[in-house]
Design an enzyme around this catalytic site. Structure first.
Site, short mmCIF file in Angstrom:
data_model
loop_
_atom_site.label_atom_id
_atom_site.label_comp_id
_atom_site.label_asym_id
_atom_site.label_seq_id
_atom_site.Cartn_x
_atom_site.Cartn_y
_atom_site.Cartn_z
CG ASP A 253 -8.00 22.86 -12.27
OD1 ASP A 253 -7.08 23.31 -12.97
OD2 ASP A 253 -8.04 23.00 -11.04
N GLY A 296 -3.51 30.07 -17.87
CA GLY A 296 -3.04 30.99 -18.90
C GLY A 296 -2.27 30.34 -20.04
CG ASP A 317 -3.42 27.62 -8.14
OD1 ASP A 317 -3.79 27.72 -9.33
OD2 ASP A 317 -3.64 26.63 -7.44
C1 GLA Z 1 -5.72 24.12 -9.13
C2 GLA Z 1 -6.57 25.37 -9.34
C3 GLA Z 1 -7.04 25.90 -7.99
C4 GLA Z 1 -7.81 24.82 -7.26
C5 GLA Z 1 -6.96 23.57 -7.13
C6 GLA Z 1 -7.78 22.42 -6.57
O1 GLA Z 1 -4.54 24.39 -8.46
O2 GLA Z 1 -5.85 26.35 -10.02
O3 GLA Z 1 -7.85 27.05 -8.17
O4 GLA Z 1 -8.99 24.55 -7.96
O5 GLA Z 1 -6.46 23.15 -8.39
O6 GLA Z 1 -7.02 21.24 -6.47
#
Ligand code: GLA
Length: 514
Positions: A253, A296, A317
Site C-alpha cells: 500500500d 493511481g 478505494d
Molecule cells: C487502503 C487500500 C485498501 C485497504 C486499506 C486497508 O485504503 O486502498 O484496499 O487495503 O487501505 O487499510
C-alpha cells in the site's frame, strides 16, 4: 379493470423501473456446471526457476475426477486425485502441457503453457481478500474459513487461487484493543503479527494444503493505512519474514509513505518504495506476486510494470462509494487514460476488488461491525463483473466468501466470463463506442474472437447497438450470450440488445465463416 386504469398502472410501473425505484430481481443467469468434466481458469502460468511450484487444475464435474497432465516437464509432478501440480523447475523454458480431467461421464482436455522465466502473473490474479468484509476484525480463523469456503463453494474449481489477508494482521501499538497491541517487532527486528494471528506459518500451510495460495499486506510507510506496523526501513526483513511464513502474494500500500515522500508529484519518489521492495522480492527463493496499491498516483499504469509490480491499483478505494466509483473508476478512469495500452501478461491494471455479495456494513451504511448486502443492484453487479473481465482486471472477490448465495456464486463462477478475463493473449479491452450513457466495450481474444460488453449507464431501459466498424469485426459473426452460455445465432453488421438500467449484455463474437 378499465383500460385507462391498466394503462395508468403500467405507466407507474415503467416509471418506477426507469427511475430505479422498483427492486430488480436477483436473476441467476449463470447455468450450474454440468456433471461432465470441464477444465477452467488460466491457460498459461509463469514461474521462476528454483521456486516452489503450486498450481491446482481448476475443473468442474461430478467427483471423483481423475487428473492427468501430458508433457509436464521434469521437476513437476501431478497428484491425479487432487489435480495439484507441485515441484520445482530448474531450467528456464516454455512447456506445452495438456491437462485432462476424467470422470464416469466423460473426459475434458485443455492446453496449458508453463513459462519458466522471470515473469509471474501471466493472467490476472483470481482470489479473495479480507478487506471489504472483515476490515480490522480479520483473524486467523476467518482466513482459514475463507480457504475452506473457496474449496467448499467450488470457487477453486473455476480458477480462484489466492486467499489474501489485507491490513490489520500486524501489531497496532496505540490500539484500545488488547488483541491488537504488543511488540511491533521481535529482538531481531522481524515484524510480529498481532494476537489474532498466532501462527502465520501454520496459516499458510493450511491454505497451501488445500491447493490454494496465501497473500499478505503491508505499507512502505512506518504505518499501514489502518495504523498498524508498516515496513519503512525494514523492507528486507519484512520480505524475509513473508518468505519464511510462506506467502505467495504481497499487497504493498502507500499510506503514511506520504510522510517520507514529501512530493507526491515527483514520479521518482512515487516509484522508490516499489523499486526497493521488488528488488528484494526478486532475490527470494519463492515467487511472490506484487500488487501496488497507491490509487493511481503519478499515472502508475505507465511505470507499474517497470518498477516490478504485477498489478497496480488504478484509482482510490472502490468501496468509498461503490455505485459511483464503479462508473467513474471502472469505466472512465480506464477509458480516459487509455489503460488498455498498459496492462498485459505480467502486469495488470487493478480497479480494486469485486464488491458483490455481502460486505462490511462500514462500506454499505457507515454502521460499524456488521455485514450487509452490497449496495450494487443486481444489474450493477453484472456490470461490475463483466467490465472487470473485459478490462483484464484481477478477479479478487472481497465480500463474505462464507455466505455465498446462488446469485453471488453465479456472478463469480461463470466460466465463459472468466475465460474472457483469463484469456492467454492478455490484451485488455477498450471502450469502442460511447453515446451518452450507452457504451460498447470490446476485448480481443486469443482465438480470434472478440468479447463485447453492451452497457447502459442510464436510468432506464435502452437499446444498445454494437456496430461492426466500431468493434473492429467484418462479415457475419456467430454470437454467444456469455452470462447465459447460449448461442444467439449469426449477425451481420450490428448486434443490438435492450439493456436494463445500469446493466449489461455480454457476448462473444466469432467470424462465422459463411
Ligand atoms: C487502503 C487500500 C485498501 C485497504 C486499506 C486497508 O485504503 O486502498 O484496499 O487495503 O487501505 O487499510
Amino acid at each position: 379493470m378499465k383500460p385507462t386504469t391498466r394503462l395508468l398502472i403500467s405507466v407507474i410501473i415503467l416509471t418506477a423501473f426507469s427511475a430505479g425505484l422498483a427492486a430488480e430481481a436477483r436473476v441467476v443467469l449463470t447455468p450450474k456446471p454440468g456433471p461432465a468434466p470441464r477444465i477452467n481458469g488460466a491457460m498459461i502460468f509463469g514461474v521462476r526457476p528454483g521456486s516452489p511450484f503450486l498450481y491446482t487444475i481448476a475443473a468442474t464435474g461430478e467427483r471423483p475426477l481423475t487428473f492427468a497432465a501430458e508433457g509436464l516437464p521434469d521437476g513437476l509432478a501431478l497428484d491425479s486425485a487432487t489435480g495439484r501440480i507441485t515441484g520445482i523447475l530448474a531450467d528456464r523454458g516454455e512447456y506445452a502441457v495438456t491437462l485432462k480431467a476424467t470422470n464416469a461421464l466423460g473426459a475434458a482436455e485443455r492446453s496449458f503453457r508453463i513459462v519458466c522465466g522471470d515473469r509471474l502473473a501471466l493472467t490476472p490474479h483470481m482470489g479473495w481478500n479480507s478487506w471489504y468484509v472483515w476490515e480490522n476484525r480479520v483473524t486467523d480463523r476467518i482466513m482459514r474459513e475463507a480457504a475452506d469456503a473457496m474449496v467448499a463453494s467450488g470457487m477453486i474449481d473455476h480458477g480462484y487461487q489466492y486467499v489474501n489477508i489485507d491490513d490489520c494482521w500486524a501489531v497496532r501499538p496505540e490500539s484500545d484493543d488488547p488483541g491488537l497491541r504488543g511488540e511491533p517487532r521481535d529482538e531481531r527486528g522481524m515484524i510480529n503479527a498481532n494476537r489474532r494471528f498466532p501462527d502465520m506459518k501454520g496459516l499458510t500451510d493450511y491454505i497451501h494444503a488445500k491447493g490454494l495460495k496465501a497473500g499478505i499486506y503491508t505499507s512502505p510507510g512506518p504505518q499501514t493505512c489502518a495504523g498498524y506496523t508498516g515496513s519503512y526501513g525494514r523492507e528486507e526483513l519484512d520480505v524475509r519474514r513473508f518468505v519464511e511464513w510462506g506467502f505467495d502474494f504481497l499487497k504493498y500500500d502507500w499510506c503514511s509513505y506520504g510522510r517520507i515522500a514529501k512530493d507526491e508529484k515527483n514520479v521518482e519518489e512515487l516509484q522508490k518504495p516499489y523499486r526497493l521492495v521488488s528488488a528484494i522480492l526478486a532475490r527470494q527463493p519463492r515467487d511472490i506476486v506484487l500488487n501496488l496499491c497507491q490509487y493511481g498516483m503519478g499515472k502508475v499504469w505507465e511505470w507499474g510494470r517497470e518498477v516490478g509490480g504485477h498489478s497496480w491499483r488504478t484509482a482510490g478505494d472502490l468501496g468509498h462509494d461503490v455505485v459511483g466509483n464503479l462508473f467513474r473508476d471502472g469505466f472512465d478512469v480506464y477509458a480516459d487514460n487509455g489503460l488498455d495500452g498498459f496492462g498485459g501478461p505480467g502486469g495488470w491494471n487493478d480497479p480494486d476488488y469485486l464488491l458483490v455479495g455481502i460486505l462490511s456494513s462500514a462500506f454499505v451504511s457507515d454502521a460499524e461491525g456488521g455485514n450487509e448486502a452490497s449496495p450494487l443492484s443486481p444489474n450493477e453487479q453484472y456490470t461490475h463483473v463483466s467490465l472487470w473481465a473485459l478490462l483484464a482486471a484481477p478477479l479478487i472477490f472481497s465480500g463474505d466468501i462464507t455466505r455465498l448465495d446462488d446469485f453471488t456464486l453465479g456472478l463469480l463462477t461463470n466460466d465463459e466470463i472468466i475465460d474472457v478475463d483469463q484469456d492467454p493473449l492478455g490484451r485488455p479491452g477498450r471502450r469502442a463506442a460511447k453515446d451518452g450513457n450507452i457504451e460498447v466495450w470490446v476485448r480481443e481474444l486469443q482465438d480470434g474472437s472478440k468479447a463485447v460488453g453492451l452497457f447502459n449507464r442510464g436510468p432506464g431501459l435502452a437499446e444498445v447497438v454494437a456496430d461492426w466498424a466500431a468493434i473492429g469485426v467484418e462479415g457475419p459473426q456467430k454470437a454467444r450470450d456469455l452470462w447465459r452460455q447460449q448461442d444467439l445465432g449469426v449477425y451481420e453488421g450490428v448486434f443490438k440488445a435492450y439493456v436494463a438500467r445500469h446493466g449489461v449484455v455480454m457476448i462473444r463474437l466469432w467470424p462465422s465463416g459463411r
